[in-house]
Design a protein around this motif. Structure first.
Motif, PDB file in Angstrom:
ATOM      1  N   TYR A 321       0.843  -1.186   0.000  1.00 37.42           N
ATOM      2  CA  TYR A 321       0.000   0.000   0.000  1.00 37.42           C
ATOM      3  C   TYR A 321       0.886   1.247   0.000  1.00 37.42           C
ATOM      4  O   TYR A 321       1.822   1.346   0.802  1.00 37.42           O
ATOM      5  N   VAL A 322       0.589   2.183  -0.880  1.00 39.91           N
ATOM      6  CA  VAL A 322       1.242   3.489  -0.881  1.00 39.91           C
ATOM      7  C   VAL A 322       0.213   4.491  -0.378  1.00 39.91           C
ATOM      8  O   VAL A 322      -0.680   4.918  -1.123  1.00 39.91           O
ATOM      9  N   VAL A 323       0.297   4.839   0.908  1.00 39.43           N
ATOM     10  CA  VAL A 323      -0.662   5.737   1.534  1.00 39.43           C
ATOM     11  C   VAL A 323      -0.152   7.168   1.377  1.00 39.43           C
ATOM     12  O   VAL A 323       0.876   7.532   1.951  1.00 39.43           O
ATOM     13  N   LYS A 324      -0.865   7.964   0.607  1.00 35.14           N
ATOM     14  CA  LYS A 324      -0.386   9.289   0.244  1.00 35.14           C
ATOM     15  C   LYS A 324      -0.520  10.280   1.392  1.00 35.14           C
ATOM     16  O   LYS A 324      -1.518  10.317   2.104  1.00 35.14           O
ATOM     17  N   GLY A 325       0.517  11.093   1.554  1.00 30.95           N
ATOM     18  CA  GLY A 325       0.495  12.131   2.559  1.00 30.95           C
ATOM     19  C   GLY A 325      -0.175  13.398   2.044  1.00 30.95           C
ATOM     20  O   GLY A 325      -0.209  13.659   0.844  1.00 30.95           O
ATOM     21  N   ASN A 326      -0.702  14.190   2.973  1.00 28.34           N
ATOM     22  CA  ASN A 326      -1.215  15.518   2.645  1.00 28.34           C
ATOM     23  C   ASN A 326      -1.065  16.405   3.873  1.00 28.34           C
ATOM     24  O   ASN A 326      -0.459  16.002   4.866  1.00 28.34           O
ATOM     25  N   ALA A 327      -1.592  17.607   3.832  1.00 23.90           N
ATOM     26  CA  ALA A 327      -1.385  18.560   4.922  1.00 23.90           C
ATOM     27  C   ALA A 327      -1.981  18.079   6.240  1.00 23.90           C
ATOM     28  O   ALA A 327      -1.590  18.556   7.315  1.00 23.90           O
ATOM     29  N   ASN A 328      -2.904  17.141   6.175  1.00 21.84           N
ATOM     30  CA  ASN A 328      -3.530  16.611   7.380  1.00 21.84           C
ATOM     31  C   ASN A 328      -2.924  15.286   7.821  1.00 21.84           C
ATOM     32  O   ASN A 328      -3.434  14.654   8.740  1.00 21.84           O
ATOM     33  N   GLY A 329      -1.849  14.865   7.162  1.00 16.63           N
ATOM     34  CA  GLY A 329      -1.218  13.599   7.500  1.00 16.63           C
ATOM     35  C   GLY A 329      -1.437  12.578   6.408  1.00 16.63           C
ATOM     36  O   GLY A 329      -1.502  12.917   5.227  1.00 16.63           O
ATOM     37  N   PRO A 330      -1.555  11.304   6.759  1.00 19.10           N
ATOM     38  CA  PRO A 330      -1.798  10.281   5.730  1.00 19.10           C
ATOM     39  C   PRO A 330      -3.226  10.347   5.209  1.00 19.10           C
ATOM     40  O   PRO A 330      -4.064  11.077   5.728  1.00 19.10           O
ATOM     41  N   TYR A 331      -3.479   9.567   4.191  1.00 21.77           N
ATOM     42  CA  TYR A 331      -4.786   9.440   3.558  1.00 21.77           C
ATOM     43  C   TYR A 331      -5.110  10.583   2.617  1.00 21.77           C
ATOM     44  O   TYR A 331      -6.078  11.304   2.773  1.00 21.77           O
ATOM     45  N   GLY A 332      -4.230  10.752   1.646  1.00 23.11           N
ATOM     46  CA  GLY A 332      -4.655  11.304   0.393  1.00 23.11           C
ATOM     47  C   GLY A 332      -5.164  10.090  -0.380  1.00 23.11           C
ATOM     48  O   GLY A 332      -5.925   9.276   0.133  1.00 23.11           O
ATOM     49  N   ASP A 333      -4.730   9.904  -1.584  1.00 19.49           N
ATOM     50  CA  ASP A 333      -5.057   8.694  -2.320  1.00 19.49           C
ATOM     51  C   ASP A 333      -4.215   7.530  -1.798  1.00 19.49           C
ATOM     52  O   ASP A 333      -3.180   7.720  -1.171  1.00 19.49           O
ATOM     53  N   THR A 334      -4.673   6.305  -2.058  1.00 23.40           N
ATOM     54  CA  THR A 334      -3.917   5.119  -1.694  1.00 23.40           C
ATOM     55  C   THR A 334      -3.742   4.240  -2.924  1.00 23.40           C
ATOM     56  O   THR A 334      -4.724   3.840  -3.541  1.00 23.40           O
ATOM     57  N   GLN A 335      -2.492   3.951  -3.256  1.00 26.61           N
ATOM     58  CA  GLN A 335      -2.185   3.061  -4.363  1.00 26.61           C
ATOM     59  C   GLN A 335      -1.986   1.658  -3.807  1.00 26.61           C
ATOM     60  O   GLN A 335      -1.302   1.468  -2.799  1.00 26.61           O
TER      61      GLN A 335
END
Length: 495
Positions: A321-335
């Motif tokens: 799983y590639v859990v995408k980071g964003n300004a709020n932490g993890p859980y942008g998109d997930t590959q």
């Protein structure tokens, strides 16, 4: 003193240096969950990311620390050793144990020196230092209390060592089971997170400024807000700047919750260090790495779920799983990537353990992070558990990891020394380091089952023509490790 050439002002283990600029994150190819893309505004593209390799002697070429945690030393079974491969045009290997000059203590039965390792410039002298855990060390009357030692970098490599004492030696065992360095408070100093392999979920945080007398810049503890099964601590710790605030976050990997799954947690860094405020739970899995795969200014969390059928029941043989980071932490998109993902060589089979080990780095020198995935349980041409490694290259447009051009490596692949044999478990660990300082990351692959459990290390250089090639393997006999018992050389690389 002046700093060695190419030395970073701050070293973090297995982390990428984020550019100040960010760019819009493009959709990843292959196996994408959650199709709403996360964006970050910026003027112009993000600069190239580059893995931050260990450099113990400051010569500009990366150095590699490889553990043989069950090696016999001086007749003491499972005392443990660590071998450092010093990079450069003329690589050489030096093995260290608790019987080595300057290393505290002495080699004793079942110490498991090298069971986990980490690196960082903890005393800020311009040379990386190696932290080595001996989780089986008896400390006074505390059987298997565990100990953590810092071996100090210098222009001559690692010289001398200092013990970092367990703050609570009577309350838990196996101190140092997992280790991880990072700048968790953003003050420009490497901090060290130390877990306990048994009995407690509490993580000890030692602030930067560790000295050769054992003093630190401060100490605090973090208790992740989850109930772990009795006798279970974290399996792994990792760090990276997932929310892009300039402070490393701590990923706590492998708590057992008693509900049939393990619970991986993201704990944000702050000006005061790691905090449980805003903690988020991640997909299950045992192994993680962290890096900015899509160059959007936020590190992404890579998780390997190795057991059959996956947590959603859809996969067998392992899932990444590639859990995408964003300004709020993890859980942008997930590959989501398996061996059944289009473009990935091979196929998912029971017991493959795809994703058992993972590492990010720029293998082809194009400025995009690539991913090496260990599959130590892979059966090849009728050879059980021969093991394999799959390489996923970052897309040329910087949008993330692309399964389309992935490559499967085994010991029968061109350029890979030796040949596939039963129970070699090639891919027991993987690591990407620029060992010859040519701007391309070379792949180190452990095969801890090689030669009936003696273990081996294979380094594949990344060549200008895009191929990977190694001239010979590195074996216990190469580096002066005893072949008695099952040393498991190649079981772990410092990260």
């Amino acid at each position: 003193m002046s700093k060695p050439k190419h030395k970073r002002t701050l070293t973090r283990s297995r982390r990428t240096r984020l550019a100040a600029a960010t760019a819009t994150a493009a959709a990843l190819t292959g196996g994408l969950l959650g199709l709403t893309a996360t964006t970050a505004s910026a003027a112009g593209p993000a600069a190239a990311t580059q893995a931050d390799d260990a450099d113990f002697n400051g010569d500009g070429a990366a150095d590699l620390a490889t553990s043989a945690p069950l090696a016999a030393v001086g007749g003491q079974d499972k005392a443990g050793q660590v071998t450092v491969t010093y990079g450069g045009t003329a690589r050489h290997h030096v093995s260290y144990s608790q019987n080595s000059p300057g290393v505290p203590g002495s080699a004793e039965k079942s110490d498991r020196f090298g069971g986990d390792t980490a690196y960082g410039d903890f005393d800020r002298d311009g040379y990386d230092d190696l932290v080595v855990a001996a989780a089986g060390e008896d400390v006074g009357s505390d059987v298997d209390g565990g100990t953590v030692q810092v071996l100090w970098g210098s222009k001559n490599g690692l010289t001398g060592g200092t013990t970092l004492k367990d703050p609570r030696p009577t309350k838990h065992d196996l101190f140092g089971g997992p280790l991880q360095a990072g700048d968790f408070d953003g003050d420009g100093k490497d901090d060290l997170a130390v877990g306990s392999g048994s009995g407690a979920a509490t993580i000890d945080m030692f602030k930067g400024g560790i000295t050769r007398t054992g003093a630190t810049g401060g100490h605090y503890t973090v208790l992740p807000p989850i109930t772990s099964a009795p006798g279970e601590g974290p399996f792994n710790l990792h760090s990276g700047d997932v929310n892009g605030d300039g402070k490393d976050d701590l990923i706590v990997n492998g708590f057992s919750t008693g509900d049939g799954y393990n619970a991986n947690l993201w704990l944000p860094g702050s000006a005061r260090g790691v905090t449980t405020n805003g903690v988020q739970r991640l997909p299950g899995g045992h192994i993680t790495d962290v890096g900015d795969t899509d160059k959007d200014g936020h590190d992404d969390i890579i998780i390997g779920l190795t057991w059959d059928d996956g947590i959603d029941g859809a996969h067998k043989g392992g899932t990444v799983y590639v859990v995408k980071g964003n300004a709020n932490g993890p859980y942008g998109d997930t590959q989501v990537i398996t061996q059944d993902t289009q473009g990935v060589p091979g196929g998912s089979e029971k017991g493959d353990a795809f994703g058992a080990e993972l590492d990010l780095g720029d293998i082809d020198g194009d400025g995009n992070l690539d991913l090496a995935v260990g599959t130590p349980g892979e059966d090849l041409d009728g050879v059980a558990d021969a093991g394999a490694v799959t390489v996923f290259y970052g897309a040329a447009d910087g949008s993330g990891l692309s399964p389309a051009n992935s490559v499967l490596l085994s010991q029968n692949s061109p350029g890979v020394p030796n040949s596939n044999e039963k129970s070699d478990v090639f891919g027991s660990d993987v690591h990407i380091d620029d060992l010859n300082d040519d701007g391309r990351g070379d792949i180190a692959i452990g095969a801890s089952g090689e030669n009936a459990g003696n273990g081996a290390l294979y380094v594949l250089d990344s060549l200008p023509n895009g191929t990977l090639s190694g001239s010979s393997g590195v074996y216990t006999s190469t580096v002066g490790i005893s072949g008695a018992g099952t040393p498991r050389f190649g079981a772990n690389f410092a990260d």
